[in-house]
Design an enzyme around this catalytic site. Sequence first.
Site, PDB file in Angstrom:
ATOM      1  CG  PHE A 115      -1.754   1.219   1.373  1.00 59.40           C
ATOM      2  CD1 PHE A 115      -2.770   1.486   0.460  1.00 59.40           C
ATOM      3  CD2 PHE A 115      -1.548   2.113   2.411  1.00 59.40           C
ATOM      4  CE1 PHE A 115      -3.550   2.629   0.574  1.00 59.40           C
ATOM      5  CE2 PHE A 115      -2.331   3.254   2.542  1.00 59.40           C
ATOM      6  CZ  PHE A 115      -3.334   3.515   1.620  1.00 59.40           C
ATOM      7  CD  GLN A 116      -0.547   6.047   1.034  1.00 61.70           C
ATOM      8  OE1 GLN A 116       0.189   6.216   2.007  1.00 61.70           O
ATOM      9  NE2 GLN A 116      -1.556   6.865   0.751  1.00 61.70           N
TER      10      GLN A 116
END
Length: 601
Positions: A115-116
């Site tokens: 994530f990210q």
Amino acid sequence: MRATGAFALIDSLKRHGVQHIFGYPGGAILPIYDELYRAEAAGGIRHILVRHEQGAAHAADAYSRATGKVGVCFGTSGPGATNLVTGIATAHMDSIPMVVITGQVTRAAIGTDAFQETDIYGITLPIVKHSYVVRDPQDMAKTVAEAFYIAGTGRPGPVLIDVPKDVGLEEFDYSPVEPGSVQPPGYRPTVRGNNRKIAEALKLIEQAHQPLLYVGGGAVTSNAHGEIKALAEYFQIPVTTTLMGKGAFDENHPLGLGMLGMHGTAYANFAVSECDLLIAVGARFDDRVTGKLDEFASRAKVIHIDIDPAEVGKNRAPEVPIVGNVQTVLADLLDLAQQSSADNNALTQDWRQRIDRWRQDYPLVVPQPDHRLSPQEVIVAVGQQAPEAYYTTDVGQHQMWAAQFLKNGPRRWISSAGLGTMGFGLPAAMGVQVALADQPVICISGDASFQMNLQELATLAQYRLPVKTIIINNGWQGMVRQWQQSFYGERYSHSNMEPGMPDFVKLAEAFGIKGMQVSHRDQLQEGVREMLAYDGPVLLDAKVTRDENCYPMVAPGKSNAQMLGLPERSLEQAAELVYCGTCGAKNVLHNKFCPECGAKL
């Protein structure tokens, strides 16, 4: 002492004199922000919360331009890091020293599409001077010291430090690294110029009848304005600057010609077309300056002084290349000149008189239309009332008008030149104001550019930064419209910003900022006076004529002497000042051979 990687980072920044950081927090960079919380409580460092990471990069960039220090900005991983990219590229193109620190996912998660997660190291490789991924907290202090050294020495530029989240959290035995105590292996920028080349340059200068100093951003970076003034006055050499070089020489000086290039002054462009010696100082022969490259200073020998060896000879092969710090090279050149008895005043007198005639015949014009304000008169009015302010600009027609009519000092002109970044002006002004709290800071923007980063009005409001922003509002993407009119058959494809333009006064008030509007000549002077006197941020919406074009203009593919927007008599009159050296006949500007006797010109 035992400390975390985040502590080592913040402590190292403080040791390098960092007082202000521009940034926006997020998950991956939270360990660093947690340590920053403690550091701010202890004093000595301050974080400015922007509303978009691009604003952080532009603010850090302008902070550096105004002070000469290395600017610092923070962003988290993924979209936080990628939002910094335009600002990094802006700093890279204009050679601005900046350290960019991004958070990253944990070391174990790198490469898993976590994530990210984004490979910001890889994304920014073409637009940084150097970059690091810190995989061991013990490398943190050394990395920061190297980053500041690289960013601020040689040809300056942005350096990226990517910090995985767990590196910021991990404890280790911390030993500080002091500024300047480490240097990257193999990195030794040349500072002093070659003495033999400096002597060759002096010989060419002493022999020149029509010399011209062509000064770029490297002169500002190296704080060489004193040496440039001394050199110009010693040899009586006229001086023209690039957009980046504005402020390196006083444009009110009798030898000052203002900016050259696409929207430069007519007299600067005629001078560069006719000079017999071009002394390029910290300039890179950019296409917006040279026009048609093979006709740029085509009669001139060239001396090129630059700290970056890659720039010397890249676009134009010089007769005398000198690699070194501009200030140092010019100081050595002046020392050598003062040992000589040469007197160039008489040698260049005719040349200076020709330029003065061009200056009188083709001045910059300030239109005064019957109804609405012209953009030029708004900028002139502001410049007259605030001559010592620091000015930032966005990009477009308003930028070029500001470059033509504002005549401010070293580091007081701050504009995105190489990348031409719309949205630069407001966050840049924010950065300058943070750096120089007691100085007047004015942003000149356009209605289209301003809307790119208008969210930073909230930052101005939060920190009560008294930036004065003037929107030159013509309802267009003005430079796009001008090109569509001139070169695309007046097909105005998606350049009209109306309808849909916000009420800028109400917009400012929504952020808790004073909003103002002027639309007629009798409102202008008092409106500017009220704006400047107000103790706080102001947004002034200047409603100007919709169809004003920015002239002079060198069309694509044309030489600098072939400008649009000059009176019909311009080229004919300029030609009357050019004579054949063999028979004395008057000749048409830029003819290769005399039409009377056939001699090569």
